[in-house]
Write a protein that holds these residues in place. Structure first.
Motif, PDB file in Angstrom:
ATOM      1  N   GLU A   1      43.991  22.842  -0.431  1.00  0.00           N
ATOM      2  CA  GLU A   1      42.837  23.530  -0.070  1.00  0.00           C
ATOM      3  C   GLU A   1      42.585  24.957  -0.880  1.00  0.00           C
ATOM      4  O   GLU A   1      41.541  25.770  -1.294  1.00  0.00           O
ATOM      5  CB  GLU A   1      42.324  23.151   1.412  1.00  0.00           C
ATOM      6  CG  GLU A   1      42.514  22.610   1.882  1.00  0.00           C
ATOM      7  CD  GLU A   1      40.966  21.623   1.350  1.00  0.00           C
ATOM      8  OE1 GLU A   1      40.199  21.627   0.771  1.00  0.00           O
ATOM      9  OE2 GLU A   1      41.222  20.307   2.208  1.00  0.00           O
ATOM     10  N   ILE A   2      43.480  25.639  -0.521  1.00  0.00           N
ATOM     11  CA  ILE A   2      43.483  27.381  -1.474  1.00  0.00           C
ATOM     12  C   ILE A   2      43.331  26.254  -2.790  1.00  0.00           C
ATOM     13  O   ILE A   2      42.924  27.569  -3.154  1.00  0.00           O
ATOM     14  CB  ILE A   2      45.301  27.837  -0.367  1.00  0.00           C
ATOM     15  CG1 ILE A   2      45.040  27.676   1.163  1.00  0.00           C
ATOM     16  CG2 ILE A   2      44.772  29.115  -1.185  1.00  0.00           C
ATOM     17  CD1 ILE A   2      44.061  29.236   1.203  1.00  0.00           C
TER      18      ILE A   2
ATOM     19  N   THR B   1      33.483  24.450  14.180  1.00  0.00           N
ATOM     20  CA  THR B   1      34.071  22.920  14.463  1.00  0.00           C
ATOM     21  C   THR B   1      35.293  22.103  13.777  1.00  0.00           C
ATOM     22  O   THR B   1      35.737  20.915  14.845  1.00  0.00           O
ATOM     23  CB  THR B   1      32.849  21.884  14.138  1.00  0.00           C
ATOM     24  OG1 THR B   1      31.224  22.571  14.544  1.00  0.00           O
ATOM     25  CG2 THR B   1      32.573  20.895  14.339  1.00  0.00           C
TER      26      THR B   1
ATOM     27  N   VAL C   1      32.984  24.251   4.093  1.00  0.00           N
ATOM     28  CA  VAL C   1      32.413  25.830   3.923  1.00  0.00           C
ATOM     29  C   VAL C   1      33.479  25.952   2.724  1.00  0.00           C
ATOM     30  O   VAL C   1      32.345  27.025   2.005  1.00  0.00           O
ATOM     31  CB  VAL C   1      33.426  25.941   4.915  1.00  0.00           C
ATOM     32  CG1 VAL C   1      33.526  27.811   5.038  1.00  0.00           C
ATOM     33  CG2 VAL C   1      32.362  25.893   5.904  1.00  0.00           C
ATOM     34  N   ILE C   2      33.743  25.462   2.012  1.00  0.00           N
ATOM     35  CA  ILE C   2      35.179  25.739   0.727  1.00  0.00           C
ATOM     36  C   ILE C   2      33.799  26.012  -0.874  1.00  0.00           C
ATOM     37  O   ILE C   2      33.918  26.171  -1.072  1.00  0.00           O
ATOM     38  CB  ILE C   2      36.217  25.237   0.464  1.00  0.00           C
ATOM     39  CG1 ILE C   2      36.762  25.929   2.002  1.00  0.00           C
ATOM     40  CG2 ILE C   2      36.808  25.180  -0.941  1.00  0.00           C
ATOM     41  CD1 ILE C   2      37.163  27.007   1.213  1.00  0.00           C
TER      42      ILE C   2
ATOM     43  N   HIS D   1      35.875  21.366   6.802  1.00  0.00           N
ATOM     44  CA  HIS D   1      35.800  23.492   6.539  1.00  0.00           C
ATOM     45  C   HIS D   1      35.711  23.419   4.728  1.00  0.00           C
ATOM     46  O   HIS D   1      35.695  24.157   3.949  1.00  0.00           O
ATOM     47  CB  HIS D   1      37.395  23.175   7.042  1.00  0.00           C
ATOM     48  CG  HIS D   1      37.759  23.924   7.964  1.00  0.00           C
ATOM     49  ND1 HIS D   1      39.271  24.274   8.267  1.00  0.00           N
ATOM     50  CD2 HIS D   1      37.014  23.589   8.945  1.00  0.00           C
ATOM     51  CE1 HIS D   1      38.655  24.863   9.866  1.00  0.00           C
ATOM     52  NE2 HIS D   1      37.733  24.824  10.401  1.00  0.00           N
ATOM     53  N   ASP D   2      35.878  21.786   4.431  1.00  0.00           N
ATOM     54  CA  ASP D   2      35.509  21.831   3.177  1.00  0.00           C
ATOM     55  C   ASP D   2      34.083  22.346   2.203  1.00  0.00           C
ATOM     56  O   ASP D   2      34.148  22.711   1.256  1.00  0.00           O
ATOM     57  CB  ASP D   2      35.861  19.794   2.431  1.00  0.00           C
ATOM     58  CG  ASP D   2      36.897  19.346   1.629  1.00  0.00           C
ATOM     59  OD1 ASP D   2      37.826  20.734   2.264  1.00  0.00           O
ATOM     60  OD2 ASP D   2      37.712  18.638   1.380  1.00  0.00           O
TER      61      ASP D   2
ATOM     62  N   ILE E   1      40.184  26.172  -4.378  1.00  0.00           N
ATOM     63  CA  ILE E   1      39.965  27.980  -4.456  1.00  0.00           C
ATOM     64  C   ILE E   1      39.828  28.075  -6.146  1.00  0.00           C
ATOM     65  O   ILE E   1      39.281  28.808  -6.152  1.00  0.00           O
ATOM     66  CB  ILE E   1      39.808  28.558  -3.147  1.00  0.00           C
ATOM     67  CG1 ILE E   1      39.534  27.910  -1.753  1.00  0.00           C
ATOM     68  CG2 ILE E   1      39.026  29.593  -3.076  1.00  0.00           C
ATOM     69  CD1 ILE E   1      39.982  28.785  -0.099  1.00  0.00           C
ATOM     70  N   LYS E   2      40.815  28.185  -5.598  1.00  0.00           N
ATOM     71  CA  LYS E   2      41.368  29.350  -6.585  1.00  0.00           C
ATOM     72  C   LYS E   2      41.976  28.863  -7.798  1.00  0.00           C
ATOM     73  O   LYS E   2      41.476  29.337  -9.013  1.00  0.00           O
ATOM     74  CB  LYS E   2      43.261  29.362  -6.729  1.00  0.00           C
ATOM     75  CG  LYS E   2      44.305  30.450  -7.243  1.00  0.00           C
ATOM     76  CD  LYS E   2      45.086  30.577  -7.550  1.00  0.00           C
ATOM     77  CE  LYS E   2      46.120  29.260  -8.027  1.00  0.00           C
ATOM     78  NZ  LYS E   2      47.677  28.862  -7.651  1.00  0.00           N
TER      79      LYS E   2
ATOM     80  N   ARG F   1      30.853  30.087   9.866  1.00  0.00           N
ATOM     81  CA  ARG F   1      31.325  30.429  10.720  1.00  0.00           C
ATOM     82  C   ARG F   1      31.681  29.611  12.054  1.00  0.00           C
ATOM     83  O   ARG F   1      32.612  28.897  12.464  1.00  0.00           O
ATOM     84  CB  ARG F   1      31.302  31.499  11.491  1.00  0.00           C
ATOM     85  CG  ARG F   1      31.159  32.285  10.883  1.00  0.00           C
ATOM     86  CD  ARG F   1      30.882  34.251  11.846  1.00  0.00           C
ATOM     87  NE  ARG F   1      30.377  34.788  11.252  1.00  0.00           N
ATOM     88  CZ  ARG F   1      29.678  36.229  11.969  1.00  0.00           C
ATOM     89  NH1 ARG F   1      29.674  36.660  12.347  1.00  0.00           N
ATOM     90  NH2 ARG F   1      29.843  37.049  10.727  1.00  0.00           N
ATOM     91  N   PHE F   2      30.489  28.365  12.446  1.00  0.00           N
ATOM     92  CA  PHE F   2      30.168  27.351  13.475  1.00  0.00           C
ATOM     93  C   PHE F   2      31.300  26.086  12.657  1.00  0.00           C
ATOM     94  O   PHE F   2      31.449  26.238  13.220  1.00  0.00           O
ATOM     95  CB  PHE F   2      28.737  27.172  13.814  1.00  0.00           C
ATOM     96  CG  PHE F   2      28.549  25.748  14.459  1.00  0.00           C
ATOM     97  CD1 PHE F   2      29.463  26.713  16.006  1.00  0.00           C
ATOM     98  CD2 PHE F   2      28.555  24.929  14.121  1.00  0.00           C
ATOM     99  CE1 PHE F   2      28.868  25.981  17.149  1.00  0.00           C
ATOM    100  CE2 PHE F   2      28.353  24.111  15.280  1.00  0.00           C
ATOM    101  CZ  PHE F   2      28.551  23.960  17.029  1.00  0.00           C
TER     102      PHE F   2
ATOM    103  N   SER G   1      38.761  18.134   7.884  1.00  0.00           N
ATOM    104  CA  SER G   1      39.134  18.668   6.314  1.00  0.00           C
ATOM    105  C   SER G   1      37.543  18.729   6.122  1.00  0.00           C
ATOM    106  O   SER G   1      37.363  19.325   5.525  1.00  0.00           O
ATOM    107  CB  SER G   1      40.130  17.660   5.903  1.00  0.00           C
ATOM    108  OG  SER G   1      39.834  16.714   5.047  1.00  0.00           O
TER     109      SER G   1
ATOM    110  N   ASP H   1      31.178  25.468  -0.330  1.00  0.00           N
ATOM    111  CA  ASP H   1      29.381  25.909   0.060  1.00  0.00           C
ATOM    112  C   ASP H   1      28.132  24.557  -0.347  1.00  0.00           C
ATOM    113  O   ASP H   1      27.242  24.831  -0.791  1.00  0.00           O
ATOM    114  CB  ASP H   1      28.996  26.981  -1.428  1.00  0.00           C
ATOM    115  CG  ASP H   1      28.054  28.326  -1.075  1.00  0.00           C
ATOM    116  OD1 ASP H   1      27.336  27.499   0.732  1.00  0.00           O
ATOM    117  OD2 ASP H   1      27.877  28.949  -1.212  1.00  0.00           O
TER     118      ASP H   1
ATOM    119  N   MET I   1      33.348  26.366  11.044  1.00  0.00           N
ATOM    120  CA  MET I   1      35.288  26.679  10.920  1.00  0.00           C
ATOM    121  C   MET I   1      35.540  26.596  12.472  1.00  0.00           C
ATOM    122  O   MET I   1      36.449  25.586  12.319  1.00  0.00           O
ATOM    123  CB  MET I   1      34.837  28.379  10.462  1.00  0.00           C
ATOM    124  CG  MET I   1      37.146  28.550  10.446  1.00  0.00           C
ATOM    125  SD  MET I   1      37.371  30.432   9.933  1.00  0.00           S
ATOM    126  CE  MET I   1      37.283  30.718  12.021  1.00  0.00           C
TER     127      MET I   1
END
Lengths: 320, 320
Positions: B146-147, B111, B86-87, B83-84, B150-151, B106-107, B80, B89, B109
């Motif tokens: 997580e979604i 991993t 990435v979210i 992925h966080d 973002i919102k 991408r990588f 997590s 940045d 994501m």
């Protein structure tokens, strides 16, 4: 022959799986539910649920139990498609904008994670440690494959076995697992579940090779995306590997990159089609298909076996 | 007091968990293994394994069984984080470049997907349908969160309950699940597992609020990233929500975006610190901590309970 007509035998149960899939994604409000529904409604052949249901016929078929496996495997497949579109930077799938194109890469990442989690939730309904182990190992391998896929992009010097390992992980593994898990969840003997696993593997290999051929021979309308998209995105598929044997065509192919324009791509595609690459690719697909069909003969004869036979021929030979 | 010294009681088993984590990621060759090891070696408090192991002490403690749960929960947490980043940045975590910064989004994501899959593989070692269900439902909720994250970015008009729901999903749920799963895997009574779940929930809420405070009060050296990074990335945390009550500070905060420069950010941070936002945030963190400690009194008295008490105080009150 239409795929649907082929499995009228299973049509009630498949319709019920479809309803469950829709209910699962509709239960989610907001953009996440919207994205998942968008993906579900784009269609797809629901090949994994079909294999789950048919393989379960080799044990004690109980739809209320087996439906969780069927739904779970389609959700995992959907999750992997969403993440693949991020990896491939793909804007169109099945003729519709991808989630990453319509929303964003980040949103696609989480939609995939979410679908994946929902799939685990369904699998958790199944009281079978063996099934959980099989699924977990499959997912680990699928993830490994996706990373290789990134690494292998535009690598025109890769050997055939690299391609075969990649499509095994990308496609064949999950189809093999669908067959194995359907059988295991229905309490079929391990030997039967193993044969079904390898049947699924060979069908999956044939299926992906056919898919890779169609990227060259299909029309944009059939494919839901421009022909040659795979190559443009750097995916070195079987027809490409065979075509690279021709020195003149090789020069054209290795010049392809993400910025190659439509006219140049058309010229590359035409050059590839003039070689024996498509024919040789079909021959390899056929060899996998034959292996799959031979395995079926070692399974108990029943209506499901007949359908698996027809289904294997259908997806190995399809022209769209 | 150092966290390590606190659980010398468990230190052998924790060292074994660490070894298992390292073996898991080292078993992977190529960039995937490299990225996972990079993440593992960046450290972390291993809070989830600690909670798993301590909660298991309320049942029949069998390390060979419980270690799978401890390893699985840390791997999910690591997944997590990747992925966080990435979210969010985010380029730096714990003072090291993030995977998305060093490789790519991408990588990162994949991993994350891979670590997640390895975690499932470990959990599949556990023959407990109930544990699988708890975990699956937890992961679904974490993804939903997580979604939302973002919102909700840069939405300065969000109510307090939106923030609380977000940190519940982001942090408290997985800690609660660690406690519950540790207890369940050790065969502790459901009532005990439930109390441990809520204990974990309240500790997790307190933990995340403290984390959100430290983003304002910590130094770059302590945080491993510049102070105010959360706000700059649009994460509207508790101190921000409280500071927004001050009309003059509100104007400064709502002007923040990803392009706000270092000097401007320093001014905004100083303004926030001059309000009562930090103090009020600590007060809410303390209330959650008290709820957690009260719940502990309802559990059987043993050495694990004493450690959970100290651990809760430690992570709710930490200043780095």
């Amino acid at each position: 022959m239409k795929l649907k007509a082929m499995y009228s035998f299973l049509s009630d149960d498949l319709a019920a799986v479809e309803e469950e899939l829709e209910r699962t994604v509709r239960s989610e409000y907001g953009p996440l539910g919207e994205a998942a529904l968008h993906l579900l409604q784009a269609g797809g052949k629901r090949i994994r649920p079909v294999f789950v249901l048919l393989s379960a016929r080799f044990g004690h078929y109980d739809f209320e139990r087996i439906k969780h496996v069927a739904v779970a495997l389609e959700l995992i497949h959907m999750a992997s498609l969403v993440h693949d579109d991020v990896i491939d930077d793909a804007d169109v799938r099945r003729g519709r904008p991808t989630i990453k194109a319509r929303w964003s890469n980040r949103f696609a990442m989480y939609t995939g994670d979410y679908l994946f989690a929902r799939s685990l939730e369904r699998m958790a309904e199944l009281d079978s440690p063996r099934a959980h182990q099989v699924l977990a190992k499959t997912i680990v391998e699928v993830c490994r494959g996706e990373i290789e896929q990134i690494k292998d992009k535009y690598r025109f010097d890769q050997p055939l076995r690299t391609y075969l390992r990649r499509i095994r992980r990308k496609t064949a593994l999950l189809i093999a697992a669908s067959c194995q898990l359907g059988a295991l969840a229905a309490g079929a003997p391990e030997a039967v579940a193993n044969r079904l696993y390898w049947f699924g593997h060979y069908v999956g290999m044939s299926f992906q090779i056919t898919d890779d051929i169609l990227d060259f021979t299909g029309t944009e309308e059939q494919l839901g995306k421009p022909a040659g998209s795979d190559l443009q995105q750097g995916n070195v598929t079987l027809p490409v590997l065979y075509a690279l044997c021709d020195e003149q065509v090789r020069a054209k192919i290795t010049a392809v990159n993400a910025d190659t324009d439509v006219e140049e791509m058309a010229a590359v595609l035409a050059a590839i089609k003039q070689t024996d690459a498509i024919e040789r690719s079909y021959a390899l697909s056929d060899r996998y298909l034959e292996k799959a069909l031979r395995l079926l003969n070692e399974l108990p004869a029943n209506e499901a076996r007949t359908l698996l036979h027809d289904l294997a021929l259908y997806i190995g030979k399809r022209d769209y």
